[in-house]
Motif scaffolding. Sequence first.
Motif, mmCIF file in Angstrom:
data_model
loop_
_atom_site.group_PDB
_atom_site.id
_atom_site.type_symbol
_atom_site.label_atom_id
_atom_site.label_comp_id
_atom_site.label_asym_id
_atom_site.label_seq_id
_atom_site.Cartn_x
_atom_site.Cartn_y
_atom_site.Cartn_z
ATOM 1 N N PHE A 173 0.873 -1.180 0.000
ATOM 2 C CA PHE A 173 0.000 0.000 0.000
ATOM 3 C C PHE A 173 0.904 1.223 0.000
ATOM 4 C CE2 PHE A 173 -1.993 3.242 2.844
ATOM 5 C CZ PHE A 173 -2.993 3.655 1.968
ATOM 6 N N ALA A 174 0.532 2.255 -0.737
ATOM 7 C CA ALA A 174 1.381 3.446 -0.846
ATOM 8 C C ALA A 174 0.592 4.717 -0.562
ATOM 9 C CB ALA A 174 2.020 3.520 -2.226
ATOM 10 N N LYS A 175 1.287 5.703 0.018
ATOM 11 C CA LYS A 175 0.773 7.063 0.189
ATOM 12 C C LYS A 175 1.729 8.032 -0.490
ATOM 13 C CE LYS A 175 -1.593 6.431 4.653
ATOM 14 N NZ LYS A 175 -1.630 6.885 6.072
ATOM 15 N N VAL A 176 1.170 8.931 -1.273
ATOM 16 C CA VAL A 176 1.981 9.932 -1.969
ATOM 17 C C VAL A 176 1.508 11.306 -1.530
ATOM 18 C CG1 VAL A 176 2.723 10.824 -4.207
ATOM 19 C CG2 VAL A 176 2.237 8.382 -3.948
ATOM 20 N N ASP A 177 2.424 12.111 -0.961
ATOM 21 C CA ASP A 177 2.083 13.488 -0.611
ATOM 22 C C ASP A 177 2.888 14.426 -1.493
ATOM 23 O OD1 ASP A 177 4.673 13.693 0.495
ATOM 24 O OD2 ASP A 177 3.966 13.188 2.512
ATOM 25 N N ALA A 178 2.946 15.675 -1.134
ATOM 26 C CA ALA A 178 3.598 16.663 -1.990
ATOM 27 C C ALA A 178 5.094 16.421 -2.139
ATOM 28 C CB ALA A 178 3.351 18.071 -1.434
#
Length: 638
Positions: A173-178
């Motif tokens: 699972f991945a999270k991408v922020d700025a």
Amino acid sequence: MEYHVAKIGSDQGQGTQQYPFLTINKAASIAVAGDTIIVHEGVYREWVNPRFKGLSDKRRIIYQAAEGEKVVIKGSEHIQDWQHVEGNVWKVILPNTFFGDYNPYEKEVFGDWLVINDATKHLGDVYLNGMSFYEVSSFEQLINPNTRTEVLDNWTQKIVPIHNQEQTKYVWFAKVDADNTTIYANFQGSDPNKEYVEINVRRSCFYPKETGIDYITVRGFEMAHAATPWAPPTADQPGLMGANWSKGWIIENNVIHDSKCSAISIGKEGSTGNNYRSIRKDKPGYQYQLESVFSAERNGWSKEKIGSHIIRNNTIYDCGQNGIVGHLGCIFSEIHHNHIYNIALKREFYGYEIAGIKLHAAIDVQIHHNRIHDCSLGLWSDWQTQGTRISKNLFYNNNRDLFVEISHGPYIIDHNILASEHSLDNASQGGAYINNLICGKMDQWKGLDRSTQYHLPHSTKIAGFSFVYGGDDRFYNNIFIGRDGVKGVGTSHYKNYTTSLEEYIEKANKKHGDLEEFVLVEQPVYINNNAYFNGAEPFERENNNLVDESFNPNFRIIDGGEEVYLSCELPESFENILGEIQSTATLPRVRIVDAEFENPDGSEVFLNTDFLDEHRTGRSPLGPIGLLKKGKNYIKVW
């Protein structure tokens, strides 16, 4: 000129064997027509982007692995800085700059004719010692992943088993922020800093970023781990490797695997349409696909500029959508002696553009001597299957073997072994099915809601449009073997069809109407000299055949890995029926296209060599292999 690339080299070097370059891209930036690039052993993590084109078949640019050396090109990076989170879950935090302008963990699997069974999927992936993981949609699902055992096949609406059920426990699972991309993964007790873990980074491994990079040869490499996008016929169709709207590539002797979507692409590019159905939502994909053909023709789609590729002797496996894909750009190509398996079985996403080989507008494409098995669908030839020949291929253990859709012919299906439980879907007209062994379900239907193009013979020039009325098919010298509980094997679905063009014309002209009169009459079919066993059912008006519904040949394909064998038993009566060799002269012309069955160069075609390339003379045994005889048969077929 000969350039060398090696892991001990430098891009400031001369590219000689003594002072090689470090990267393949350095050599690719300077090699011109007539040059050869030799790559030495090692793993090269780069997207090879050929800059210059070859000028003819004799003045190619050749990329090849050094003889006897293992050369791997990967779209992934090796990641070692994993941090333990809890239980079996670890994470790694990477700056978005690590991915450049293409972040697979931000980009979604998206496009026309795509079906996703649950949450949105992305183009990234995680690999533990080469095994790819499954994506989940929340951190909670990482902690206690559910082992999936089966999934719905959206096309057949059947519940089918997951290919590797144990693998579904390995999830990410991945999270991408700025600023950063955080990837979480459940390694099921393995320590990712001690094992070999890789993640997708690049879209492709070997693919020119510009179109028109002609006459390139790529041979002898292993390529893997590309974050390729969904590649429907109405979009740009990049692959892990491919020609990108060029002419005259030779792709040979490679091992290609673990492309998120497609492995080898010989398809179209984006200027002729790029997922407009999904983006604009104003017209069906069918309409945009029609438009893409006209747009391509205006933009120079022709034998002189596009296609004529050779794809041979490659091993392709573990890809999410296709082993080989191509709309329009595949014309006049030859695809042979490839081993393709485990395609679209992971089933994180699905759709109507999947197969071991999935081609649209396969004009004069020759597909032969391929081994295709354990795929969601073996071979799917869709739209404008004209001049296409599918010959001497081995299909088995696929959810479906072969699908020819919304085409008008002439096309030839000869000397193939179709051994899966579901062998053939025919939603076309104008086909010639000669000397095949068909051992599974056969579906046949009309296409009266999509009027599609047909072409002048051996040309991309459009000659007209037509619906698919069903029929205008030829079945000679085939062996059909039924299965317990499987209906539809044989030719009985042509019940009430006419059997000659003369009969059809007479029935269609009894009144003084026009289109409505033709629609009421079934097109002619030409069916003779076939054998039907174990419940397979013949066409009611077939004049000469062998029917033994109670005889069970106990047909099996025995997969021994490197070698494959066919085992079956045939009755005494099998040797009482022989078939004529079919050719241009014996096969009635196609009605709608008004064209003959010919070789791509317009010469007469003779279907006089069998699956094993043994020459046939005179009247010969039915089926794909001349060695088949009464009694027990055990024949090596790969």
